[in-house]
Design a protein around this motif. Structure first.
Motif, PDB file in Angstrom:
ATOM      1  N   LEU A 242       4.931  -4.243  10.061  1.00  0.00           N
ATOM      2  CA  LEU A 242       5.870  -4.034   9.489  1.00  0.00           C
ATOM      3  C   LEU A 242       4.860  -5.080   8.052  1.00  0.00           C
ATOM      4  N   ALA A 243       4.665  -6.182   9.471  1.00  0.00           N
ATOM      5  CA  ALA A 243       3.645  -6.840   8.274  1.00  0.00           C
ATOM      6  C   ALA A 243       2.757  -6.706   7.449  1.00  0.00           C
ATOM      7  N   VAL A 244       1.307  -5.793   8.071  1.00  0.00           N
ATOM      8  CA  VAL A 244       0.655  -5.220   7.752  1.00  0.00           C
ATOM      9  C   VAL A 244       1.093  -4.464   6.255  1.00  0.00           C
ATOM     10  N   ALA A 245       2.025  -3.636   6.036  1.00  0.00           N
ATOM     11  CA  ALA A 245       2.287  -2.330   5.403  1.00  0.00           C
ATOM     12  C   ALA A 245       3.980  -2.539   5.186  1.00  0.00           C
ATOM     13  N   SER A 246       4.416  -3.433   4.300  1.00  0.00           N
ATOM     14  CA  SER A 246       5.922  -3.962   4.639  1.00  0.00           C
ATOM     15  C   SER A 246       7.092  -2.369   3.265  1.00  0.00           C
ATOM     16  N   PRO A 247       7.886  -1.950   4.306  1.00  0.00           N
ATOM     17  CA  PRO A 247       8.586  -1.085   3.583  1.00  0.00           C
ATOM     18  C   PRO A 247       8.666  -1.173   2.225  1.00  0.00           C
ATOM     19  N   LYS A 248       8.595  -1.999   1.615  1.00  0.00           N
ATOM     20  CA  LYS A 248       9.119  -2.707   0.110  1.00  0.00           C
ATOM     21  C   LYS A 248       8.052  -1.495  -0.807  1.00  0.00           C
ATOM     22  N   PHE A 249       6.280  -2.475  -0.607  1.00  0.00           N
ATOM     23  CA  PHE A 249       5.296  -2.233  -0.682  1.00  0.00           C
ATOM     24  C   PHE A 249       5.162  -0.942  -0.582  1.00  0.00           C
ATOM     25  N   LEU A 250       5.274   0.358   0.712  1.00  0.00           N
ATOM     26  CA  LEU A 250       5.603   1.680   0.554  1.00  0.00           C
ATOM     27  C   LEU A 250       6.196   2.367  -0.098  1.00  0.00           C
ATOM     28  N   GLN A 251       7.656   1.320  -0.426  1.00  0.00           N
ATOM     29  CA  GLN A 251       8.478   2.217  -1.643  1.00  0.00           C
ATOM     30  C   GLN A 251       7.972   2.275  -3.025  1.00  0.00           C
ATOM     31  N   MET A 253       4.405   2.278  -3.313  1.00  0.00           N
ATOM     32  CA  MET A 253       3.181   3.160  -3.377  1.00  0.00           C
ATOM     33  C   MET A 253       3.673   4.754  -3.622  1.00  0.00           C
ATOM     34  N   ALA A 254       4.906   5.048  -2.762  1.00  0.00           N
ATOM     35  CA  ALA A 254       5.153   6.366  -2.793  1.00  0.00           C
ATOM     36  C   ALA A 254       6.173   7.183  -4.337  1.00  0.00           C
ATOM     37  N   SER A 255       6.749   6.194  -5.170  1.00  0.00           N
ATOM     38  CA  SER A 255       6.524   6.032  -6.561  1.00  0.00           C
ATOM     39  C   SER A 255       5.411   5.873  -7.347  1.00  0.00           C
ATOM     40  N   PHE A 256       4.645   5.110  -7.178  1.00  0.00           N
ATOM     41  CA  PHE A 256       3.296   4.893  -8.086  1.00  0.00           C
ATOM     42  C   PHE A 256       2.181   6.920  -7.661  1.00  0.00           C
ATOM     43  N   GLY A 257       2.776   6.741  -6.458  1.00  0.00           N
ATOM     44  CA  GLY A 257       1.938   8.251  -6.612  1.00  0.00           C
ATOM     45  C   GLY A 257       2.304   9.427  -7.275  1.00  0.00           C
ATOM     46  N   VAL A 258       3.236   9.430  -7.133  1.00  0.00           N
ATOM     47  CA  VAL A 258       4.203  10.497  -8.184  1.00  0.00           C
ATOM     48  C   VAL A 258       3.825  10.528  -9.508  1.00  0.00           C
ATOM     49  N   LEU A 259       3.946   8.675 -10.005  1.00  0.00           N
ATOM     50  CA  LEU A 259       3.839   9.286 -11.509  1.00  0.00           C
ATOM     51  C   LEU A 259       2.515   8.828 -11.852  1.00  0.00           C
ATOM     52  N   LEU A 260       1.617   8.831 -10.657  1.00  0.00           N
ATOM     53  CA  LEU A 260      -0.126   9.098 -11.218  1.00  0.00           C
ATOM     54  C   LEU A 260      -0.174  10.906 -11.503  1.00  0.00           C
ATOM     55  N   TYR A 261       0.453  10.738 -10.760  1.00  0.00           N
ATOM     56  CA  TYR A 261       0.539  12.350 -11.039  1.00  0.00           C
ATOM     57  C   TYR A 261       0.792  13.297 -11.988  1.00  0.00           C
ATOM     58  N   ALA A 262       2.271  12.863 -12.309  1.00  0.00           N
ATOM     59  CA  ALA A 262       2.664  12.609 -14.023  1.00  0.00           C
ATOM     60  C   ALA A 262       2.064  12.274 -14.624  1.00  0.00           C
ATOM     61  N   VAL A 304       2.115  11.099   0.182  1.00  0.00           N
ATOM     62  CA  VAL A 304       2.330  11.545   1.453  1.00  0.00           C
ATOM     63  C   VAL A 304       1.836  10.170   2.298  1.00  0.00           C
ATOM     64  N   PHE A 305       0.968   9.398   2.394  1.00  0.00           N
ATOM     65  CA  PHE A 305       0.892   8.446   3.083  1.00  0.00           C
ATOM     66  C   PHE A 305       2.183   7.695   2.777  1.00  0.00           C
ATOM     67  N   ALA A 306       2.160   6.815   2.012  1.00  0.00           N
ATOM     68  CA  ALA A 306       3.722   6.179   1.794  1.00  0.00           C
ATOM     69  C   ALA A 306       5.048   6.485   2.610  1.00  0.00           C
ATOM     70  N   VAL A 307       5.776   8.209   1.816  1.00  0.00           N
ATOM     71  CA  VAL A 307       6.365   8.201   2.517  1.00  0.00           C
ATOM     72  C   VAL A 307       6.341   8.851   4.456  1.00  0.00           C
ATOM     73  N   MET A 308       5.327   9.632   4.212  1.00  0.00           N
ATOM     74  CA  MET A 308       5.359   9.418   6.125  1.00  0.00           C
ATOM     75  C   MET A 308       5.405   8.137   7.366  1.00  0.00           C
ATOM     76  N   LEU A 309       4.750   7.337   6.315  1.00  0.00           N
ATOM     77  CA  LEU A 309       4.830   5.591   7.248  1.00  0.00           C
ATOM     78  C   LEU A 309       6.624   5.570   6.920  1.00  0.00           C
ATOM     79  N   SER A 310       7.037   5.589   5.828  1.00  0.00           N
ATOM     80  CA  SER A 310       8.055   5.320   5.944  1.00  0.00           C
ATOM     81  C   SER A 310       9.271   5.777   6.783  1.00  0.00           C
TER      82      SER A 310
END
Lengths: 325, 118
Positions: A242-251, A253-262, A304-310
């Motif tokens: 959690l210290a390396v990749a915090s849940p907030k950061f992953l959230q 990232m997950a939305s960033f990926g979708v927005l990058l695609y769109a 996918v990375f951020a969602v699976m890890l979350s």
């Protein structure tokens, strides 16, 4: 030879499924399900679906098994005695199965090049996509360019699943860090994990950026990268991860990926094309296709990375909480 | 023999589908139901990929001197379906975790009587 391998592997698959029905120990059921997924990955390779096999091995056998084990840690590994009568389900299944078998007799024979499936759009993808898109891997061309809108939908579904899991479970951050987590006393595992994890991440990057030329792409790469972090969490404990990749950061990232695609779709609209029409992204249409595919695959990989890890965080923080109680 | 080889894949698919279906309708334990659902799901994947196979063809990645490729379209559909499948499985499993927390059990026949208590 390929037919023989097909025969044997499918028979093994059927036996595994049969065994899953009768086992009462859920831990064994989940392990058998992992074997079932690996066997199906082998069959997919034998049937020429290399990209699918890759996905099944990393997602079906990897992530699904981890999530099911995480659930078993909370719900117990023994299945209680069944109170249902098994006669009625057996009857329903036999009748349905017989009807389906009767239905298969009307299907065109397996592997025949003249089958209707191979007549409609497939010849166009096979003959023209290498010139139109400029990529040797036709699966990537279809996934990321011809059917890009469809794939955007799939990425949004994956994103929605993360929202669902986080809404249902949430990730609990542990204040008391003296909690036992990870496998502290296993020194061999620590050393091996430290050697393996960087290589897994490097491999994920290779799969991400080589997906245009060989099997692979954003979906597989995202899951492989998440697997590296899951391994880290299992060996070194959840608080460290959690210290390396915090849940907030992953959230984010997950939305960033979708927005990058769109966003790629919007840029191609601004440039005068249609939504996700990569031809307009650069002066040369083929170069535009390459830019578009690399960027949207990156978006898919990040989401996918951020969602699976979350999702893994959500399950494993639950498990650790119940161990304390 | 040829007749069997022509339909063998489809018959195994039907068997797997029915095995998964049987688990879903006969099991009490919710985790096992999810496993059954996944068995069912993989059988559908197998059906699509079997239909996409062309005898004598190769994986749909362009290689010099090869003209016969298997159909890439089912591969694309199933590739994304696998990832969506695991996402749906995750939601299902987290519902099970919540059921366990609310009812104290994941056996279907045990919590259906407890509805009034909640």
């Amino acid at each position: 030879m390929a037919e023989l391998i097909d025969l044997v592997l499918l028979a093994m698959l059927a036996l595994t499924a049969l065994r899953i029905i009768f086992l009462k120990d859920l831990f064994a059921v989940v392990m058998l399900f992992g074997i079932y997924s690996f066997l199906s990955a082998l069959i997919f390779i034998n049937l020429d679906a290399v990209d699918v096999a890759f996905t099944e091995a990393s997602v079906g056998a990897g992530i699904s098994t981890v999530l099911m084990l995480g659930t078993l840690a909370l719900t117990g590994r023994k299945e209680k005695k069944n109170s249902h009568s098994s006669l009625l389900p057996l009857l329903v299944v036999t009748v349905t199965g017989a009807a389906l078998i009767y239905g298969t007799l009307d299907m065109p024979p397996f592997g025949d090049p003249d089958n209707p499936v191979h007549q409609h759009v497939a010849p166009r993808y096979i003959e023209e996509s290498p010139q139109e898109i400029g990529l040797p891997n036709m699966v990537t061309s279809v996934l990321a360019s011809y059917r890009a809108f469809d794939t955007l939908g799939e990425v949004v579904v994956v994103f929605a699943a993360a929202i669902g899991v986080l809404a249902l479970l949430g990730i609990r951050r542990k204040k008391d860090s003296d909690l036992e987590s990870g496998l502290k006393e296993h020194k061999v595992l620590h050393v091996i994990a430290k050697i393996v994890i960087p290589h897994v991440i490097l491999f994920a990057l290779y799969v991400q950026f080589h997906g245009d030329f060989g099997p692979g792409g954003g979906f597989q790469a995202g899951v492989i990268a998440a697997a590296a972090f899951i391994l880290y969490a299992l060996v070194f404990g959840l608080p460290n991860t959690l210290a390396v990749a915090s849940p907030k950061f992953l959230q984010w990232m997950a939305s960033f990926g979708v927005l990058l695609y769109a966003g790629v779709g919007l840029v191609s609209m601004i440039k005068g094309g249609q939504f996700l029409d990569y031809n307009k992204l650069a002066a040369d249409p083929i170069a535009g296709q390459h830019y578009g595919i690399i960027i949207i695959e990156l978006g898919v990989g990040i989401t996918v990375f951020a969602v699976m890890l979350s999702i893994f965080y959500a399950f494993s923080s639950q498990a650790e909480r119940s161990n304390v109680q | 023999m040829n007749f069997i080889l022509d339909y063998y894949n489809y018959w195994v698919v039907v068997f797997l589908m029915m095995a998964g279906f049987y688990i879903v309708i006969s099991a009490n334990n919710l985790v096992k139901k999810i496993v059954g659902l996944n068995v069912f799901q993989t059988s559908v994947f197998m059906l699509y990929i079997s239909m996409g196979k062309v005898s004598g063809g190769t994986a749909p990645i362009l290689v010099e001197g090869v003209t016969q490729y298997s159909n890439p379209l089912p591969h694309v559909l199933i590739l994304t379906a696998i990832v969506v499948g695991v996402a749906v499985t995750a939601v299902g499993l987290s519902l099970i975790v919540r059921i366990k927390r609310a009812y104290g059990t994941v056996e279907e026949n045990e919590f259906e009587h407890k509805d009034d208590a909640i």
